[in-house]
Design a protein around this motif. Sequence first.
Motif, mmCIF file in Angstrom:
data_model
loop_
_atom_site.group_PDB
_atom_site.id
_atom_site.type_symbol
_atom_site.label_atom_id
_atom_site.label_comp_id
_atom_site.label_asym_id
_atom_site.label_seq_id
_atom_site.Cartn_x
_atom_site.Cartn_y
_atom_site.Cartn_z
ATOM 1 N N ARG A 143 37.453 42.134 28.420
ATOM 2 C CA ARG A 143 36.473 43.187 28.099
ATOM 3 C C ARG A 143 35.038 42.671 28.235
ATOM 4 N N LYS A 146 34.354 42.793 31.936
ATOM 5 C CA LYS A 146 34.147 44.186 32.344
ATOM 6 C C LYS A 146 32.763 44.674 31.933
ATOM 7 N N GLU A 178 42.379 49.136 32.059
ATOM 8 C CA GLU A 178 40.981 49.188 31.624
ATOM 9 C C GLU A 178 40.024 48.746 32.724
#
Length: 426
Positions: A143, A146, A178
């Motif tokens: 994450r 990202k 994701e």
Amino acid sequence: MARLADFDQFQEALAMVEENTRHGGGTLDDEKTLAMLLSSHPETRRAGLDKWKTVARRQQLSLPEQVEVARLQETLKEWGEARIAYNALATNALAAAEPDLAYVVYAARALLQHNEVSDAMIWARKLEQREPDSARTLGLKVRLLKSQDLADDAATLLKAYIQKPGANLGVAAGLFEEVGQLALAEELFRKTAAQVKEPMSSLALAAFLGRHDHYDEALALCLRAAEQGAVGQALDVGLAMLREAGSPTEAHCQRLDGLLDEIIKKNPNSPVPILQRAELRSLQTKFAESEALYRQVLRQDSRNVVALNNLAYLLAAQDSKLDEAMQMVNRAMAISGERGSFLDTRALIFLKLGANKEALDDLNKALQDGETPFRRFHRAMALRPSDRLAAKKDMEDAQKMRLTAKKVHPLERKTYEELLDALDLN
């Protein structure tokens, strides 16, 4: 502490705790109980936060209590204070006699959601030092990449991870999704469902397929999971899927109807499957049937706030029986307080009545209770006559939250499209 659904009960409990605190001399346990109770209700959250601060001056808060304070500050839009609280939470979790890394992950993810990348990166590094190969370390690192527009690097990291013995393929599948690697995500969701052979793995695959518009196979998986005993979970996944679809086919709805029949047969006195069927009928644009089902629930329990609010919304969205709709949502508020969903419904009624100022007041409070794209959309409706730029900003924010015409209730789609056109957003 469990949330008190009945506002009258909440007020009674609050008065009792305050009285006990006064007579008991204000022990620390009394203060904590009062802080928890105040924090549990939207109308008293500010007082709850103040009470927690009083407690913290007397004793260092436990990790769960620190989470409560940080979340309250975040909800009350005090992000500067919440950022400090989340960083302190991670620090204290690592410094504990028995470090609890779950709180480090929780804090880091909260920081990352507010684009505090440098803060989150510090905790990701500390987490990696403690457990370099864990799924939660992987999730945080992915994450972070990202958030820095390094999705390809995140995918490379994931591909290396799934080659390791004992890799959690289900977690990896969700992370591949994701970062936009849908083919790899689907492959892993399927592989997990085939290997684990238990209903929740099948439902994870079903949810993935539903999110990407493969409804036939997804619903077939829901039915298979129901046959394995996960009837309630299968219905929840299926209903969420059709809610996202916006305009489900009759065949899709009939599949869920079969599950609802099964649940109602086993739980004839429960209002939950009746409420779910009412929502399903609404998605099918069978609004008269939906209304009748909500009224059925209210005949059994006139204080069912879900039925009161949903029926009020249904009437308002049809521009029908607005006086009754207003009475219903106000009754829901009298029972459970000014919750965001109720304020949103009442704002829609005000909009239908041409009372834009009152609608805007309710929507501002609803958004303080919690951000949703639908509340942004409704506030844009209220703002458009007086502040076109602010209305456009709200609609842009709603679109960033992935609101599309198909996700809007069928009764509001025309208004949604017209508003996009009026704001030059189509």
